[in-house]
Scaffold this active site. Structure first.
Site, PDB file in Angstrom:
ATOM      1  N   GLU A  46      42.454  83.198 -96.051  1.00 52.52           N
ATOM      2  CA  GLU A  46      41.664  83.995 -96.999  1.00 52.52           C
ATOM      3  C   GLU A  46      42.409  85.852 -96.909  1.00 52.52           C
ATOM      4  OE1 GLU A  46      36.817  82.026 -97.535  1.00 52.52           O
ATOM      5  OE2 GLU A  46      37.550  84.023 -96.127  1.00 52.52           O
ATOM      6  N   GLU A  75      37.918  75.179 -99.602  1.00 51.95           N
ATOM      7  CA  GLU A  75      35.824  75.454 -98.580  1.00 51.95           C
ATOM      8  C   GLU A  75      34.945  75.202 -99.964  1.00 51.95           C
ATOM      9  OE1 GLU A  75      36.039  78.705 -96.051  1.00 51.95           O
ATOM     10  OE2 GLU A  75      37.527  78.779 -95.756  1.00 51.95           O
TER      11      GLU A  75
END
Length: 674
Positions: A147, A303
């Site tokens: 991220e 995810e």
């Protein structure tokens, strides 16, 4: 990436649990039908416990144990969380906020992507990992970092300031050209040398607009360059292993389209109930479609939400996904083109920040309702996975997502009652509600494949984009734009020749006045199709060559053009003189479908569900997804007699129509041959 076509997995953190638990974990993971795990993206301190001293044995043991059960691994390069010894040796790697304070090393992402010491340390761990696993067939690829982001404040260290000045020098060539582009005569800001330039600070609208926009561009490119360094190492050492990184939807900090050009495929982290018990499933679909279009048609969800999230950023602990939602979100991902879906996480950790960021298993590690639901999905995928991924997501509708327009509106984030993201979603949802597939594409993408091109809130336009939009319509396309289109040029300057800038001839009009709509007042546009509710902003349109389709019904604008269409070359350009509501978007999509300009795969009647189509070589798939906690009944009219069957349950129908009842959060996948 091996001969597996559909990757189904979970994020696994064996370093969080006793070694003796691993055999049981491997059994539970493989028992769910998982064929891949993501490992090690936050384990730098275990992989390199001291400078240059590496320990991969523990990770080797886990990979070997899982591979014996048929489970492969994607490894995360661990650069998202530098270990304490690195901060101790090189405290300068810590980012500096705009107030001059260094970030303390107490959480994660505490590094400046431009810091030479951090880049050197990152190169060392990435190269060591790549060399160690280059010949291991059970490691199928890498996720770079985790991220990528530094949030809104970014880094204002001396290295970043120097690089920013050099970046500007490379872009403009001379200080006089920069002064001209920015209009620095305003407030006596004309620069005489590059070292007089300082990055803008929040609130960005208090700073020069061109400088603020370039700062957003620079900090995006900083992370793109940091990613490129790791890609180069991984590909030079192990060219056959694929490389990705996990994105965060349409996060504003980085131009994800630009970033993803360096990857084998993009992936993203999907948490529908991240900050609220309620969410718009169209937004999740839009993010899937955008991520798919960042690559060449394939993407992963790295995810996928598996349980309630924790109290992140002041939010309360999230709700537990309803029964059926974990399976539903999986199929929604696949419907929109995902070739890999990985749940976060396998087991909820008992310590650290994310104690309540739940995985499939709770803290006790016992098999539970969520695990059994995922296991059911795994059993289904073993039977139908190849059919699902061999079919492609195709669309005749393109929706432009412009990071320049996003950034320019974020600089002025208090100026409008709507956001750029909201306008993009509203434009998307009209066609989504009809089951018409949509590609979400950047402004530099080839538009010619689309019959319809949506351009909501396209605030900034460059000369190149203007020319390409004109060519698209001239060659027969239908362009639909909204209020505040082409207000500014690529330097974030308002066009001085009137609005919509150089697109006046394309739309056949000029915007001669405008106003925001005060709270509590209603504004509508009267059309032959009924009243359109205007949102946020109204524009007075002075028609040149355009045909008027609707008139404003608002105070001093009453009776003046508010909706137009202009015939340009072989195509048409529609201009909506207000911001879009979802109702307006749906009305436009309905009329376009009625005229046959694009067609949904079937006529869907009854209660609303999500409808997505995919096309195989000689067959089609229809995904019907019920996002509601109650049952819904729908009827599908195929327009002709077909042999239709379900690939999830015992259903086989020959005929023109199919009537179905979907249970709460249920999914149906229909198969029929062309």
């Amino acid at each position: 990436m091996n001969d597996v076509k559909l990757w189904f997995g979970v994020d696994y953190y064996p370093e969080h649990w006793p070694v003796e638990r691993r055999v049981l974990d491997a059994d539970i993971i493989s028992g769910a039908g998982f064929n891949v795990v993501r490992l090690a993206e936050f384990a730098w301190c275990r992989l390199e416990p001291s400078p240059g001293k590496f320990n991969f044995q523990w990770l080797d043991d886990v990979i070997e144990l899982l591979s014996a059960k048929g489970v492969k691994a994607i490894l995360g390069t661990p650069t998202a969380a530098p270990p304490p010894w690195l901060v101790k040796i090189h405290p300068d790697i810590l980012p500096v906020n705009f107030k001059g304070y260094r970030m303390p090393p107490v959480a994660r992402r505490h590094y400046c992507p431009n810091n030479p010491n951090y880049i050197k340390a990152s190169e060392r761990i990435v190269e060591a990992m790549a060399e160690h696993y280059k010949d291991n067939p059970n490691v199928i690829g890498y996720q770079i970092d985790n991220e990528l982001s530094l949030g809104d404040e970014y880094c204002y260290c001396e290295q970043c300031i120097t690089l920013f000045r050099n970046w500007l020098k490379g872009k403009y060539g001379s200080i006089s050209e920069l002064n001209k582009a920015y209009g620095t005569i305003f407030w006596s800001h004309e620069y005489g040398d590059w070292d007089e330039i300082h990055p803008p600070t929040p609130p960005f609208d208090e700073c020069n607009r061109g400088l603020s926009l370039d700062w957003f561009r620079f900090r995006s490119e900083s992370f793109v360059n940091f990613l490129k360094i790791q890609v180069r190492i991984l590909k030079s050492v192990s060219p056959n292993k694929r490389v990705t990184t996990n994105l965060m939807g349409l996060f504003p900090g980085i131009d994800y389209y630009n970033l993803s050009r360096n990857l084998d495929f993009p992936s993203w982290d999907c948490y529908p109930k991240f900050s609220s018990p309620y969410y718009d499933p169209a937004w999740i679909s839009l993010l899937h479609d955008a991520t798919r279009c960042m690559g060449v048609g394939n993407f992963w969800v790295m995810e996928l939400q598996a349980g309630p999230t924790d109290g992140y950023a002041g939010n309360p602990i999230g709700v537990t996904p309803d029964p059926g939602e974990l399976r539903k979100w999986l199929y929604q991902s696949i419907a929109h083109g995902a070739e890999g879906v990985v749940y976060f996480r396998y087991r909820t950790v008992c310590f650290g920040k994310e104690q309540y960021w739940h995985g499939i298993l709770n803290h006790d590690g016992e098999v539970n309702r969520r695990y059994l639901e995922v296991k059911k999905a795994g059993e289904e995928l073993r039977k139908i996975g190849e059919v699902l991924v061999d079919a492609e997501y195709r669309s005749d509708v393109g929706l432009i997502f412009s990071y320049d327009s996003l950034w320019a509106t974020l600089v002025e984030n208090r100026y409008y009652s709507t956001s750029y993201h909201e306008q993009v979603l509203n434009a998307y949802k009209g066609f989504w509600s009809r089951g018409v597939n949509v590609d979400v594409v950047p402004p530099d993408r080839d538009f010619t494949k689309y019959r319809i091109l949506l351009a909501p809130f396209l605030y900034l336009t460059s000369k190149n984009l203007i020319e390409r939009l004109k060519n698209y319509v001239e060659d027969g396309g239908l362009l639909i734009a909204t209020a505040r289109t082409s207000v500014k040029d690529e330097f974030n300057r308002v066009y001085s020749n009137g609005l919509p800038g150089e697109l006046e001839d394309l739309f056949g009009l000029r915007v001669t006045d405008y106003t925001s709509i005060p709270p509590g007042r209603e504004a509508k546009i009267s059309t032959q199709y009924g009243l359109i509710t205007a949102s946020g902003w109204l524009e007075e349109l002075t028609v040149k060559s355009a045909q008027v389709l609707g008139l404003h019904d608002y105070e001093w604008l009453k009776g003046k053009p508010g909706l137009t269409v202009n015939h340009y070359g072989k195509g048409y350009a529609v201009y909506v003189g207000c911001f879009l509501t979802q109702d307006t978007s749906k009305l436009m999509a309905d009329k376009i479908v009625e005229r046959g300009l694009v067609k949904p795969p079937v006529e869907l009647r009854g209660e609303p569900v999500e409808l997505v189509s995919k096309e195989g070589r000689d067959y089609r798939l229809l995904f019907l997804i019920n996002h509601d906690p109650r049952s819904k009944t729908v009827e599908l009219d195929f327009g002709g007699v077909l042999d239709v069957k379900s690939i999830l349950r015992d259903l086989h129908v020959e005929g023109k129509t199919v009537k179905l009842t979907l249970n709460p959060h249920d999914v149906e996948i229909l198969y029929f041959e062309d």
